[in-house]
Write a protein that holds these residues in place. Structure first.
Motif, PDB file in Angstrom:
ATOM      1  N   SER A 159       1.200  -1.440   0.137  1.00 30.84           N
ATOM      2  CA  SER A 159       0.296   0.090  -0.224  1.00 30.84           C
ATOM      3  C   SER A 159       0.805   1.493  -0.035  1.00 30.84           C
ATOM      4  O   SER A 159       0.635   2.018  -1.130  1.00 30.84           O
ATOM      5  CB  SER A 159      -0.771   0.133   1.561  1.00 30.84           C
ATOM      6  OG  SER A 159      -1.741   1.251   0.733  1.00 30.84           O
ATOM      7  N   GLN A 160       2.369   1.128   1.118  1.00 33.13           N
ATOM      8  CA  GLN A 160       2.851   2.737   1.018  1.00 33.13           C
ATOM      9  C   GLN A 160       3.636   2.120  -0.232  1.00 33.13           C
ATOM     10  O   GLN A 160       3.475   4.110  -0.645  1.00 33.13           O
ATOM     11  CB  GLN A 160       3.818   1.638   2.092  1.00 33.13           C
ATOM     12  CG  GLN A 160       3.124   2.182   3.404  1.00 33.13           C
ATOM     13  CD  GLN A 160       3.830   1.541   4.374  1.00 33.13           C
ATOM     14  OE1 GLN A 160       4.900   1.051   3.916  1.00 33.13           O
ATOM     15  NE2 GLN A 160       3.849   2.793   5.641  1.00 33.13           N
TER      16      GLN A 160
ATOM     17  N   THR B 199       2.566   1.739  -3.722  1.00 33.37           N
ATOM     18  CA  THR B 199       1.880   2.507  -4.573  1.00 33.37           C
ATOM     19  C   THR B 199       0.605   4.073  -4.009  1.00 33.37           C
ATOM     20  O   THR B 199      -0.187   3.637  -4.677  1.00 33.37           O
ATOM     21  CB  THR B 199       0.185   1.398  -4.968  1.00 33.37           C
ATOM     22  OG1 THR B 199       0.012   0.229  -4.020  1.00 33.37           O
ATOM     23  CG2 THR B 199       1.153  -0.539  -5.681  1.00 33.37           C
ATOM     24  N   GLY B 200       1.020   4.564  -3.476  1.00 28.72           N
ATOM     25  CA  GLY B 200       0.325   5.562  -2.447  1.00 28.72           C
ATOM     26  C   GLY B 200      -1.177   4.792  -1.698  1.00 28.72           C
ATOM     27  O   GLY B 200      -1.960   5.992  -2.092  1.00 28.72           O
ATOM     28  N   GLY B 201      -1.167   3.688  -1.254  1.00 28.38           N
ATOM     29  CA  GLY B 201      -2.653   3.961  -0.974  1.00 28.38           C
ATOM     30  C   GLY B 201      -3.616   3.309  -1.309  1.00 28.38           C
ATOM     31  O   GLY B 201      -4.575   2.844  -1.575  1.00 28.38           O
TER      32      GLY B 201
ATOM     33  N   ARG C  61     -10.262   5.103  -3.597  1.00 23.52           N
ATOM     34  CA  ARG C  61     -10.231   6.353  -3.635  1.00 23.52           C
ATOM     35  C   ARG C  61     -12.021   6.982  -3.439  1.00 23.52           C
ATOM     36  O   ARG C  61     -12.646   7.713  -3.368  1.00 23.52           O
ATOM     37  CB  ARG C  61      -9.252   7.554  -4.567  1.00 23.52           C
ATOM     38  CG  ARG C  61      -8.090   7.242  -4.423  1.00 23.52           C
ATOM     39  CD  ARG C  61      -7.473   7.822  -5.602  1.00 23.52           C
ATOM     40  NE  ARG C  61      -7.395   6.979  -6.612  1.00 23.52           N
ATOM     41  CZ  ARG C  61      -6.787   7.438  -8.183  1.00 23.52           C
ATOM     42  NH1 ARG C  61      -6.152   7.978  -8.106  1.00 23.52           N
ATOM     43  NH2 ARG C  61      -7.401   6.234  -9.210  1.00 23.52           N
TER      44      ARG C  61
ATOM     45  N   ARG D 181       4.282   7.745 -12.910  1.00 29.07           N
ATOM     46  CA  ARG D 181       5.256   7.852 -11.984  1.00 29.07           C
ATOM     47  C   ARG D 181       5.062   6.727 -11.405  1.00 29.07           C
ATOM     48  O   ARG D 181       6.530   6.294 -11.012  1.00 29.07           O
ATOM     49  CB  ARG D 181       4.082   8.664 -11.094  1.00 29.07           C
ATOM     50  CG  ARG D 181       2.717   8.387 -10.342  1.00 29.07           C
ATOM     51  CD  ARG D 181       2.642   9.305 -10.042  1.00 29.07           C
ATOM     52  NE  ARG D 181       0.893   9.096  -8.600  1.00 29.07           N
ATOM     53  CZ  ARG D 181       0.862   7.367  -7.594  1.00 29.07           C
ATOM     54  NH1 ARG D 181       2.189   7.568  -6.743  1.00 29.07           N
ATOM     55  NH2 ARG D 181      -0.166   7.265  -6.759  1.00 29.07           N
ATOM     56  N   LEU D 182       4.395   5.311 -11.169  1.00 33.13           N
ATOM     57  CA  LEU D 182       4.715   4.345 -10.563  1.00 33.13           C
ATOM     58  C   LEU D 182       5.546   3.875 -11.335  1.00 33.13           C
ATOM     59  O   LEU D 182       6.386   3.047 -11.023  1.00 33.13           O
ATOM     60  CB  LEU D 182       3.420   3.290 -10.191  1.00 33.13           C
ATOM     61  CG  LEU D 182       2.534   3.867  -8.905  1.00 33.13           C
ATOM     62  CD1 LEU D 182       1.751   2.746  -9.333  1.00 33.13           C
ATOM     63  CD2 LEU D 182       3.150   3.691  -7.810  1.00 33.13           C
TER      64      LEU D 182
END
Lengths: 321, 117
Positions: free
Chosen positions: A102-103, A105-107, A252, A291-292
Protein backbone atom coordinates in the motif's frame (compact mmCIF):
# COMPACT_ATOMS: atom_id res chain seq x y z
CA UNK A 1 43.99 -32.02 -44.06
CA UNK A 2 41.63 -32.08 -41.14
CA UNK A 3 38.02 -32.96 -41.01
CA UNK A 4 36.79 -29.95 -39.14
CA UNK A 5 33.61 -30.72 -37.33
CA UNK A 6 32.16 -29.67 -34.06
CA UNK A 7 32.85 -32.02 -31.25
CA UNK A 8 29.83 -33.45 -29.59
CA UNK A 9 29.73 -35.11 -26.22
CA UNK A 10 30.44 -38.75 -26.22
CA UNK A 11 29.74 -38.93 -22.52
CA UNK A 12 26.09 -38.96 -21.54
CA UNK A 13 24.53 -35.53 -21.55
CA UNK A 14 23.64 -33.92 -18.26
CA UNK A 15 20.68 -35.85 -16.94
CA UNK A 16 17.41 -34.33 -17.89
CA UNK A 17 19.12 -31.21 -19.18
CA UNK A 18 16.06 -30.15 -21.10
CA UNK A 19 13.50 -31.68 -18.80
CA UNK A 20 10.94 -29.55 -17.06
CA UNK A 21 9.11 -31.25 -14.25
CA UNK A 22 5.67 -29.78 -13.64
CA UNK A 23 3.26 -30.42 -10.82
CA UNK A 24 -0.06 -28.62 -10.88
CA UNK A 25 -3.16 -28.47 -8.78
CA UNK A 26 -6.38 -26.51 -8.45
CA UNK A 27 -5.84 -24.12 -5.61
CA UNK A 28 -6.95 -20.66 -4.51
CA UNK A 29 -9.71 -20.63 -7.09
CA UNK A 30 -7.36 -21.21 -9.98
CA UNK A 31 -4.55 -23.34 -11.33
CA UNK A 32 -1.32 -23.43 -9.40
CA UNK A 33 1.83 -25.03 -10.75
CA UNK A 34 5.37 -25.77 -9.69
CA UNK A 35 7.79 -26.14 -12.59
CA UNK A 36 11.38 -27.28 -12.12
CA UNK A 37 14.38 -27.75 -14.36
CA UNK A 38 16.33 -29.99 -12.02
CA UNK A 39 19.60 -30.39 -13.91
CA UNK A 40 22.30 -32.64 -12.56
CA UNK A 41 21.46 -32.31 -8.90
CA UNK A 42 18.56 -34.67 -8.92
CA UNK A 43 16.46 -36.92 -10.98
CA UNK A 44 13.18 -35.98 -12.52
CA UNK A 45 11.40 -38.25 -10.06
CA UNK A 46 12.97 -36.50 -7.10
CA UNK A 47 12.07 -33.13 -8.60
CA UNK A 48 8.49 -34.24 -9.05
CA UNK A 49 8.28 -35.30 -5.42
CA UNK A 50 9.75 -32.01 -4.31
CA UNK A 51 7.31 -30.08 -6.48
CA UNK A 52 4.43 -32.01 -4.95
CA UNK A 53 5.74 -31.27 -1.47
CA UNK A 54 5.90 -27.56 -2.23
CA UNK A 55 2.37 -27.66 -3.58
CA UNK A 56 1.20 -29.18 -0.31
CA UNK A 57 2.90 -26.38 1.58
CA UNK A 58 1.17 -23.84 -0.65
CA UNK A 59 -2.16 -25.46 -0.01
CA UNK A 60 -1.57 -25.26 3.73
CA UNK A 61 -0.70 -21.56 3.50
CA UNK A 62 -3.62 -20.84 1.19
CA UNK A 63 -6.01 -22.56 3.58
CA UNK A 64 -5.09 -19.96 6.18
CA UNK A 65 -5.47 -17.00 3.82
CA UNK A 66 -8.66 -17.73 1.91
CA UNK A 67 -11.90 -15.91 2.58
CA UNK A 68 -13.89 -18.78 1.10
CA UNK A 69 -13.47 -21.06 4.09
CA UNK A 70 -14.97 -20.31 7.48
CA UNK A 71 -12.12 -22.09 9.17
CA UNK A 72 -9.31 -20.03 7.66
CA UNK A 73 -7.33 -17.57 9.71
CA UNK A 74 -8.58 -14.76 7.51
CA UNK A 75 -12.21 -15.75 7.93
CA UNK A 76 -11.79 -15.85 11.69
CA UNK A 77 -10.20 -12.42 11.65
CA UNK A 78 -13.03 -11.03 9.54
CA UNK A 79 -15.59 -12.60 11.83
CA UNK A 80 -14.02 -11.32 15.01
CA UNK A 81 -16.28 -8.76 16.53
CA UNK A 82 -13.75 -7.07 18.73
CA UNK A 83 -11.42 -4.29 17.70
CA UNK A 84 -8.39 -6.44 18.32
CA UNK A 85 -7.68 -9.95 17.08
CA UNK A 86 -4.70 -12.25 17.12
CA UNK A 87 -3.48 -13.86 13.89
CA UNK A 88 -0.89 -16.54 13.27
CA UNK A 89 2.44 -15.90 11.53
CA UNK A 90 1.39 -16.66 7.95
CA UNK A 91 -1.51 -14.23 7.95
CA UNK A 92 0.54 -11.72 9.90
CA UNK A 93 3.28 -11.86 7.27
CA UNK A 94 0.86 -11.35 4.40
CA UNK A 95 -0.84 -8.45 6.13
CA UNK A 96 2.54 -6.90 6.79
CA UNK A 97 3.39 -7.22 3.11
CA UNK A 98 0.04 -5.69 2.15
CA UNK A 99 0.89 -2.66 4.26
CA UNK A 100 4.20 -2.20 2.46
CA UNK A 101 2.50 -2.70 -0.90
CA UNK A 102 0.00 0.00 0.00
CA UNK A 103 2.79 2.40 0.85
CA UNK A 104 4.66 1.60 -2.38
CA UNK A 105 1.58 2.24 -4.52
CA UNK A 106 0.39 5.39 -2.83
CA UNK A 107 -2.47 3.59 -1.10
CA UNK A 108 -3.90 2.05 -4.28
CA UNK A 109 -3.31 -1.48 -3.04
CA UNK A 110 -5.75 -1.81 -0.18
CA UNK A 111 -6.79 -5.08 1.42
CA UNK A 112 -9.73 -3.58 3.32
CA UNK A 113 -12.11 -3.27 0.37
CA UNK A 114 -13.89 -6.60 0.65
CA UNK A 115 -17.31 -5.05 1.20
CA UNK A 116 -16.92 -2.77 -1.82
CA UNK A 117 -15.89 -5.71 -3.97
CA UNK A 118 -18.83 -7.82 -2.86
CA UNK A 119 -21.13 -4.92 -3.61
CA UNK A 120 -19.69 -4.61 -7.12
CA UNK A 121 -20.04 -8.33 -7.70
CA UNK A 122 -23.65 -8.34 -6.57
CA UNK A 123 -24.54 -5.18 -8.44
CA UNK A 124 -25.46 -3.42 -5.26
CA UNK A 125 -24.84 0.20 -4.65
CA UNK A 126 -21.71 0.58 -2.59
CA UNK A 127 -21.88 1.80 0.94
CA UNK A 128 -21.76 5.44 1.82
CA UNK A 129 -17.98 5.37 1.93
CA UNK A 130 -15.77 7.33 4.17
CA UNK A 131 -15.76 4.66 6.85
CA UNK A 132 -12.57 4.23 8.78
CA UNK A 133 -10.46 1.60 7.01
CA UNK A 134 -7.33 2.13 9.01
CA UNK A 135 -5.76 -0.82 10.76
CA UNK A 136 -2.62 -1.67 12.60
CA UNK A 137 -0.58 -4.82 13.12
CA UNK A 138 1.44 -5.32 16.26
CA UNK A 139 3.79 -8.22 15.55
CA UNK A 140 5.08 -10.55 18.18
CA UNK A 141 6.93 -13.83 18.20
CA UNK A 142 3.83 -15.89 17.51
CA UNK A 143 2.14 -13.77 14.87
CA UNK A 144 0.55 -10.40 15.34
CA UNK A 145 -2.35 -8.60 16.88
CA UNK A 146 -4.53 -6.75 14.42
CA UNK A 147 -6.29 -3.62 15.60
CA UNK A 148 -9.07 -2.08 13.49
CA UNK A 149 -12.59 -0.89 13.90
CA UNK A 150 -15.03 -3.78 14.45
CA UNK A 151 -16.55 -4.91 11.18
CA UNK A 152 -13.63 -3.97 8.96
CA UNK A 153 -12.98 -7.00 6.77
CA UNK A 154 -9.95 -7.95 4.78
CA UNK A 155 -9.58 -9.50 1.31
CA UNK A 156 -6.07 -10.63 0.44
CA UNK A 157 -6.90 -11.86 -3.06
CA UNK A 158 -3.92 -11.36 -5.38
CA UNK A 159 -1.75 -10.01 -2.60
CA UNK A 160 -1.80 -13.44 -1.06
CA UNK A 161 -1.12 -15.26 -4.33
CA UNK A 162 1.99 -13.27 -5.13
CA UNK A 163 3.25 -13.71 -1.59
CA UNK A 164 2.63 -17.45 -1.77
CA UNK A 165 4.47 -17.78 -5.07
CA UNK A 166 7.53 -16.01 -3.66
CA UNK A 167 7.47 -18.08 -0.51
CA UNK A 168 7.24 -21.30 -2.50
CA UNK A 169 9.97 -20.53 -5.00
CA UNK A 170 12.31 -19.73 -2.13
CA UNK A 171 12.13 -23.43 -1.26
CA UNK A 172 13.41 -24.35 -4.71
CA UNK A 173 16.49 -22.19 -5.10
CA UNK A 174 18.83 -25.17 -5.35
CA UNK A 175 17.46 -26.09 -8.75
CA UNK A 176 18.88 -24.65 -11.94
CA UNK A 177 15.54 -23.10 -12.69
CA UNK A 178 12.32 -23.06 -10.72
CA UNK A 179 9.00 -21.39 -11.33
CA UNK A 180 5.89 -21.19 -9.21
CA UNK A 181 2.71 -20.11 -10.94
CA UNK A 182 0.06 -19.04 -8.46
CA UNK A 183 -2.87 -18.62 -10.83
CA UNK A 184 -1.03 -16.20 -13.09
CA UNK A 185 1.18 -14.58 -10.47
CA UNK A 186 4.56 -16.11 -11.22
CA UNK A 187 7.74 -16.29 -9.15
CA UNK A 188 10.91 -17.43 -10.90
CA UNK A 189 14.35 -18.45 -9.67
CA UNK A 190 17.08 -18.81 -12.30
CA UNK A 191 20.68 -19.81 -11.93
CA UNK A 192 23.26 -18.06 -14.05
CA UNK A 193 22.73 -18.84 -17.70
CA UNK A 194 19.28 -20.29 -17.27
CA UNK A 195 16.38 -18.77 -19.12
CA UNK A 196 12.65 -19.15 -18.99
CA UNK A 197 9.99 -17.92 -21.36
CA UNK A 198 6.72 -16.64 -20.02
CA UNK A 199 3.81 -15.73 -22.20
CA UNK A 200 1.48 -12.85 -21.40
CA UNK A 201 -1.96 -14.22 -22.05
CA UNK A 202 -4.45 -12.28 -24.09
CA UNK A 203 -7.45 -11.67 -21.85
CA UNK A 204 -10.13 -12.43 -24.39
CA UNK A 205 -8.45 -14.67 -26.95
CA UNK A 206 -7.78 -18.05 -25.34
CA UNK A 207 -4.39 -19.43 -26.27
CA UNK A 208 -3.11 -16.17 -27.71
CA UNK A 209 -0.33 -14.19 -26.10
CA UNK A 210 0.24 -10.45 -26.21
CA UNK A 211 3.98 -10.85 -25.82
CA UNK A 212 6.55 -13.30 -24.57
CA UNK A 213 9.13 -12.49 -21.93
CA UNK A 214 12.43 -14.32 -21.89
CA UNK A 215 13.96 -14.03 -18.46
CA UNK A 216 17.60 -14.91 -17.90
CA UNK A 217 19.60 -15.59 -14.76
CA UNK A 218 22.39 -13.03 -14.79
CA UNK A 219 23.67 -13.20 -11.23
CA UNK A 220 27.00 -15.06 -11.32
CA UNK A 221 26.90 -16.83 -7.97
CA UNK A 222 23.30 -16.97 -6.88
CA UNK A 223 19.86 -17.72 -8.10
CA UNK A 224 18.21 -14.63 -9.52
CA UNK A 225 14.60 -13.96 -8.64
CA UNK A 226 11.91 -12.52 -10.85
CA UNK A 227 8.23 -11.93 -10.43
CA UNK A 228 5.67 -11.55 -13.18
CA UNK A 229 2.02 -10.84 -12.53
CA UNK A 230 -0.99 -9.72 -14.49
CA UNK A 231 -4.07 -7.88 -13.38
CA UNK A 232 -7.04 -6.65 -15.32
CA UNK A 233 -10.71 -5.97 -15.56
CA UNK A 234 -11.83 -8.56 -18.06
CA UNK A 235 -12.04 -11.78 -16.02
CA UNK A 236 -13.84 -10.87 -12.82
CA UNK A 237 -16.26 -8.62 -14.64
CA UNK A 238 -19.96 -8.44 -14.11
CA UNK A 239 -22.65 -6.84 -16.21
CA UNK A 240 -25.42 -5.65 -13.92
CA UNK A 241 -28.49 -3.49 -14.46
CA UNK A 242 -26.60 -0.73 -12.75
CA UNK A 243 -23.68 -1.05 -15.14
CA UNK A 244 -20.52 -3.03 -15.73
CA UNK A 245 -18.49 -3.77 -12.65
CA UNK A 246 -15.19 -5.51 -12.05
CA UNK A 247 -13.22 -6.62 -9.05
CA UNK A 248 -10.51 -3.96 -9.02
CA UNK A 249 -11.82 -1.44 -6.54
CA UNK A 250 -10.39 2.05 -6.50
CA UNK A 251 -9.85 2.88 -2.83
CA UNK A 252 -10.42 6.57 -3.58
CA UNK A 253 -14.00 5.93 -4.69
CA UNK A 254 -14.66 2.46 -3.28
CA UNK A 255 -16.08 1.55 -6.66
CA UNK A 256 -14.81 -0.45 -9.60
CA UNK A 257 -11.96 1.54 -11.08
CA UNK A 258 -12.68 3.63 -14.14
CA UNK A 259 -9.63 3.02 -16.25
CA UNK A 260 -8.35 2.85 -19.80
CA UNK A 261 -6.20 -0.19 -18.99
CA UNK A 262 -7.81 -3.54 -19.63
CA UNK A 263 -4.83 -5.52 -18.46
CA UNK A 264 -1.39 -4.80 -17.04
CA UNK A 265 1.55 -7.16 -16.67
CA UNK A 266 4.47 -6.15 -14.49
CA UNK A 267 7.93 -7.65 -14.25
CA UNK A 268 9.60 -7.09 -10.90
CA UNK A 269 11.97 -8.71 -8.46
CA UNK A 270 9.21 -10.70 -6.80
CA UNK A 271 5.75 -11.92 -7.62
CA UNK A 272 4.29 -9.96 -4.71
CA UNK A 273 5.70 -6.69 -6.02
CA UNK A 274 4.65 -7.50 -9.56
CA UNK A 275 1.10 -8.26 -8.44
CA UNK A 276 0.79 -5.09 -6.40
CA UNK A 277 2.04 -2.83 -9.16
CA UNK A 278 0.02 -4.57 -11.87
CA UNK A 279 -3.13 -3.96 -9.88
CA UNK A 280 -2.17 -0.36 -9.19
CA UNK A 281 -1.44 0.31 -12.86
CA UNK A 282 -4.88 -0.89 -13.89
CA UNK A 283 -6.62 1.15 -11.22
CA UNK A 284 -4.65 4.31 -11.95
CA UNK A 285 -4.88 4.04 -15.74
CA UNK A 286 -2.13 4.44 -18.29
CA UNK A 287 -1.50 8.11 -17.55
CA UNK A 288 -1.86 7.99 -13.81
CA UNK A 289 0.44 5.01 -13.51
CA UNK A 290 3.40 6.72 -15.12
CA UNK A 291 4.81 7.93 -11.84
CA UNK A 292 4.66 4.39 -10.47
CA UNK A 293 6.30 2.86 -13.51
CA UNK A 294 9.38 5.00 -13.06
CA UNK A 295 9.88 3.68 -9.56
CA UNK A 296 12.74 1.47 -8.51
CA UNK A 297 12.53 -2.27 -8.61
CA UNK A 298 10.29 -2.58 -11.63
CA UNK A 299 11.63 -4.48 -14.61
CA UNK A 300 8.96 -3.28 -16.98
CA UNK A 301 5.27 -3.14 -17.72
CA UNK A 302 3.09 -4.30 -20.58
CA UNK A 303 -0.33 -2.73 -20.98
CA UNK A 304 -3.35 -3.67 -23.01
CA UNK A 305 -5.61 -0.67 -23.24
CA UNK A 306 -9.35 -0.63 -23.70
CA UNK A 307 -8.67 0.60 -27.24
CA UNK A 308 -6.74 -2.58 -27.97
CA UNK A 309 -3.30 -1.02 -27.92
CA UNK A 310 -0.42 -3.05 -26.52
CA UNK A 311 2.07 -0.74 -24.80
CA UNK A 312 5.38 -1.63 -23.21
CA UNK A 313 7.62 0.50 -21.08
CA UNK A 314 11.16 0.89 -22.48
CA UNK A 315 12.63 -1.09 -19.62
CA UNK A 316 10.61 -4.12 -20.62
CA UNK A 317 11.94 -4.32 -24.15
CA UNK A 318 15.17 -6.01 -23.09
CA UNK A 319 13.13 -8.93 -21.81
CA UNK A 320 10.84 -9.33 -24.79
CA UNK A 321 11.56 -12.49 -26.75
CA UNK B 1 104.64 -12.92 -69.84
CA UNK B 2 106.31 -16.31 -69.55
CA UNK B 3 109.34 -16.65 -67.31
CA UNK B 4 112.64 -16.92 -69.19
CA UNK B 5 113.75 -20.40 -70.27
CA UNK B 6 110.40 -21.90 -70.42
CA UNK B 7 108.84 -22.53 -73.71
CA UNK B 8 105.21 -22.70 -73.71
CA UNK B 9 103.91 -25.41 -75.83
CA UNK B 10 100.54 -25.16 -77.15
CA UNK B 11 98.52 -28.21 -77.81
CA UNK B 12 97.75 -28.75 -81.39
CA UNK B 13 94.18 -27.99 -82.30
CA UNK B 14 91.89 -30.97 -82.15
CA UNK B 15 90.09 -31.87 -85.19
CA UNK B 16 86.45 -30.91 -85.19
CA UNK B 17 84.24 -33.90 -84.47
CA UNK B 18 80.44 -34.00 -84.16
CA UNK B 19 79.17 -33.71 -80.53
CA UNK B 20 77.60 -36.85 -79.29
CA UNK B 21 74.23 -36.41 -77.56
CA UNK B 22 74.20 -37.10 -73.79
CA UNK B 23 72.45 -40.29 -72.94
CA UNK B 24 69.44 -39.50 -70.67
CA UNK B 25 66.69 -41.75 -69.30
CA UNK B 26 63.40 -41.70 -71.01
CA UNK B 27 61.10 -39.27 -69.09
CA UNK B 28 57.88 -40.64 -70.41
CA UNK B 29 57.50 -43.56 -67.98
CA UNK B 30 58.20 -41.27 -65.01
CA UNK B 31 55.77 -38.69 -66.32
CA UNK B 32 53.20 -41.38 -66.65
CA UNK B 33 53.87 -42.54 -63.10
CA UNK B 34 53.65 -39.00 -61.73
CA UNK B 35 50.52 -38.40 -63.71
CA UNK B 36 48.83 -41.49 -62.38
CA UNK B 37 49.98 -40.64 -58.86
CA UNK B 38 48.52 -37.16 -59.19
CA UNK B 39 45.26 -38.52 -60.46
CA UNK B 40 45.14 -40.96 -57.56
CA UNK B 41 45.90 -38.22 -55.05
CA UNK B 42 43.30 -35.91 -56.53
CA UNK B 43 40.80 -38.72 -56.48
CA UNK B 44 41.53 -39.47 -52.84
CA UNK B 45 41.18 -35.79 -51.90
CA UNK B 46 37.95 -35.49 -53.80
CA UNK B 47 36.64 -38.60 -52.10
CA UNK B 48 37.49 -37.23 -48.68
CA UNK B 49 35.78 -33.93 -49.42
CA UNK B 50 32.67 -35.18 -51.12
CA UNK B 51 32.03 -38.21 -49.02
CA UNK B 52 30.38 -37.45 -45.70
CA UNK B 53 32.35 -38.30 -42.61
CA UNK B 54 31.82 -41.75 -41.36
CA UNK B 55 30.00 -40.43 -38.32
CA UNK B 56 27.28 -39.02 -40.55
CA UNK B 57 26.81 -42.40 -42.11
CA UNK B 58 26.38 -44.02 -38.78
CA UNK B 59 29.66 -45.87 -39.24
CA UNK B 60 32.59 -45.89 -36.90
CA UNK B 61 35.12 -43.15 -37.27
CA UNK B 62 37.73 -45.73 -38.24
CA UNK B 63 36.36 -45.62 -41.77
CA UNK B 64 37.86 -42.17 -42.13
CA UNK B 65 41.25 -43.62 -41.27
CA UNK B 66 40.73 -46.20 -44.00
CA UNK B 67 40.25 -43.43 -46.52
CA UNK B 68 43.47 -41.87 -45.34
CA UNK B 69 45.38 -45.13 -45.86
CA UNK B 70 44.29 -45.30 -49.44
CA UNK B 71 45.48 -41.83 -50.17
CA UNK B 72 48.96 -41.11 -51.33
CA UNK B 73 51.40 -39.44 -48.99
CA UNK B 74 50.57 -35.84 -50.00
CA UNK B 75 46.93 -36.35 -48.92
CA UNK B 76 47.47 -37.60 -45.41
CA UNK B 77 44.31 -37.19 -43.35
CA UNK B 78 44.30 -36.26 -39.71
CA UNK B 79 40.92 -36.56 -38.11
CA UNK B 80 40.70 -33.98 -35.37
CA UNK B 81 37.01 -33.67 -34.68
CA UNK B 82 34.23 -36.02 -35.37
CA UNK B 83 30.66 -35.16 -34.58
CA UNK B 84 29.14 -38.04 -32.74
CA UNK B 85 25.49 -38.69 -33.07
CA UNK B 86 23.44 -39.75 -30.12
CA UNK B 87 24.32 -43.25 -29.14
CA UNK B 88 27.76 -43.21 -30.72
CA UNK B 89 30.90 -43.40 -28.68
CA UNK B 90 34.24 -41.78 -29.24
CA UNK B 91 37.24 -43.77 -30.51
CA UNK B 92 39.71 -44.88 -27.86
CA UNK B 93 41.93 -42.09 -26.53
CA UNK B 94 39.91 -39.48 -28.35
CA UNK B 95 39.63 -36.09 -26.72
CA UNK B 96 35.98 -35.28 -26.31
CA UNK B 97 34.62 -31.82 -25.88
CA UNK B 98 31.14 -31.31 -24.61
CA UNK B 99 28.87 -29.00 -26.50
CA UNK B 100 26.78 -26.83 -24.17
CA UNK B 101 23.21 -27.95 -24.15
CA UNK B 102 20.92 -25.17 -25.25
CA UNK B 103 18.26 -24.12 -22.84
CA UNK B 104 14.87 -25.19 -24.06
CA UNK B 105 12.98 -22.23 -25.41
CA UNK B 106 9.52 -23.44 -24.70
CA UNK B 107 6.73 -21.40 -23.25
CA UNK B 108 4.99 -23.53 -20.70
CA UNK B 109 3.71 -20.84 -18.38
CA UNK B 110 1.65 -17.77 -19.01
CA UNK B 111 0.85 -14.93 -16.72
CA UNK B 112 -2.78 -14.02 -16.79
CA UNK B 113 -5.52 -12.45 -14.78
CA UNK B 114 -6.46 -14.61 -11.85
CA UNK B 115 -9.47 -16.81 -12.12
CA UNK B 116 -9.12 -17.64 -15.79
CA UNK B 117 -10.94 -20.96 -16.32
Amino acid sequence: MSVAMLAAPAAPAAPAAATVVSVTAHLMGGRVGVHLRPGAVGSADAAWLEGARVLRRMRAWADRLTRFSDSSDLARLNAAGSSSARVRPTLAAVLEWSRRASQATGGIVDVTLLDARLAAEAGRAPGPGGADRSWEARPDRRGATIARRPGLRFDLDGVGKGWLADRAVALLDRHRAALVDADGDVAISLRHGETWRIGVAHPTDPGAVLATLELAGLAPNAAQRFGVATSGTSVHRWVRPTGVRHHLIDPRTERSAVTDVAQATVLAGSAAEAEAFAKAVVILGSEGALRLLDGPGLGGTLLLTERGEVLATPSLTRWLA
Amino acid sequence: MEPPGIDRQLAPPRPATPRRPVARPDARPMRAILGFTGIAAASAIATAIVRPPAAYLGQPAAVIAGVADQAAAPARHVTRYVQLLPGQTAPPNAAVQAVPQPTPRVVIVTTHQSGVP
